[in-house]
Design an enzyme around this catalytic site. Structure first.
Site, short mmCIF file in Angstrom:
data_model
loop_
_atom_site.label_atom_id
_atom_site.label_comp_id
_atom_site.label_asym_id
_atom_site.label_seq_id
_atom_site.Cartn_x
_atom_site.Cartn_y
_atom_site.Cartn_z
N ASP A 4 0.89 -1.18 -0.16
CA ASP A 4 0.03 0.11 0.03
C ASP A 4 0.78 1.12 -0.03
OD1 ASP A 4 -3.00 0.39 1.26
OD2 ASP A 4 -1.90 2.14 1.14
N HIS A 31 -10.86 -5.21 -2.84
CA HIS A 31 -9.37 -5.54 -2.45
C HIS A 31 -9.33 -5.65 -0.77
CE1 HIS A 31 -10.14 -1.07 -1.80
NE2 HIS A 31 -9.23 -1.36 -0.80
N HIS A 66 -7.10 -5.58 2.69
CA HIS A 66 -5.83 -5.06 3.41
C HIS A 66 -5.14 -6.23 4.22
CE1 HIS A 66 -6.79 -0.73 2.56
NE2 HIS A 66 -8.19 -1.34 2.56
P1 5GP Z 1 -9.72 1.48 0.95
O1 5GP Z 1 -9.96 2.62 1.79
O2 5GP Z 1 -10.59 1.49 -0.29
O3 5GP Z 1 -10.30 0.10 1.64
O4 5GP Z 1 -8.39 1.21 0.77
C1 5GP Z 1 -7.74 1.85 -0.30
C2 5GP Z 1 -5.98 1.69 -0.07
O5 5GP Z 1 -5.56 1.81 -1.50
C3 5GP Z 1 -5.69 2.83 0.81
O6 5GP Z 1 -5.07 2.03 2.11
C4 5GP Z 1 -4.56 3.53 -0.16
O7 5GP Z 1 -3.51 4.05 0.43
C5 5GP Z 1 -4.30 2.54 -1.15
N1 5GP Z 1 -3.94 2.99 -2.46
C6 5GP Z 1 -4.72 4.04 -3.17
N2 5GP Z 1 -4.20 4.25 -4.20
C7 5GP Z 1 -3.00 3.47 -4.37
C8 5GP Z 1 -1.93 3.43 -5.41
O8 5GP Z 1 -1.91 3.96 -6.57
N3 5GP Z 1 -1.08 2.44 -5.00
C9 5GP Z 1 -0.83 1.53 -3.96
N4 5GP Z 1 -0.18 0.66 -3.75
N5 5GP Z 1 -2.02 2.11 -3.04
C10 5GP Z 1 -2.92 2.69 -3.30
#
Ligand code: 5GP
Ligand code: ZN
Length: 136
Positions: free
Chosen positions: A32, A101, A103
């Site tokens: 991440d 996704h 985590h």
């Molecule tokens: P959500 O909030 O949707 O569960 O998690 C999205 C995650 O994706 C966040 O932890 C954020 O830091 C990560 N993230 C967003 N854009 C990118 C990216 O372009 N590359 C990577 N490696 N992580 C990303």
């Protein structure tokens, strides 16, 4: 199916580079970019599914199997003392990227993070009513 404007479609399929720690025909696991802790990783299916509801059952099963494999590997490599699996669905639940996704968040003593909720209160009657509304 891939979605035109989905950043995780592009990352999962290698169009945008990422720090990949695992890849097979179905998934890519990446680090991440805004990590909660050292080694925070994301399991991405290569196909586009917006959330858990859209995810096919067999892919859901395979994602959990992969989470277990990655958790063991990361525990051994990173020496974390705990680990959270987190999976958000809907913006109300904290989802910001609408490509399913999972985590994997390694936990360390004094890592300064808190993943949890404030326990509420419920009566037996409320529990019964909720149970019945789900079970039918
Ligand atoms: P959500 O909030 O949707 O569960 O998690 C999205 C995650 O994706 C966040 O932890 C954020 O830091 C990560 N993230 C967003 N854009 C990118 C990216 O372009 N590359 C990577 N490696 N992580 C990303
Ligand atoms: Zn996508």
């Amino acid at each position: 199916m891939k979605e035109e404007n989905c950043i995780f479609c592009k990352i999962a399929n290698g169009e945008i580079p990422s720090k990949t720690i695992y890849e097979d025909d179905t998934f890519r696991v990446i680090l991440d970019l805004g990590p909660a802790t050292r080694g925070h990783a994301l399991i991405l299916p290569k196909e586009h599914y917006a959330n858990l509801y859209e995810l096919p059952e067999d892919t859901a099963g395979a994602a959990m199997k992969l989470a277990k494999k990655m958790a063991e590997r990361m525990r051994d490599a990173l020496g974390c003392q705990g680990l959270n699996l987190v999976q958000n669905n809907g913006d109300l639940a904290g989802q910001t990227v609408f490509h399913f996704h999972m985590h994997i968040i390694p936990r360390y003593s004094a890592d300064g993070q808190k993943i949890g909720w404030k326990p509420g209160a419920v009566t037996q009657e409320e529990l019964e009513e909720i149970k019945n509304s789900i079970v039918g």
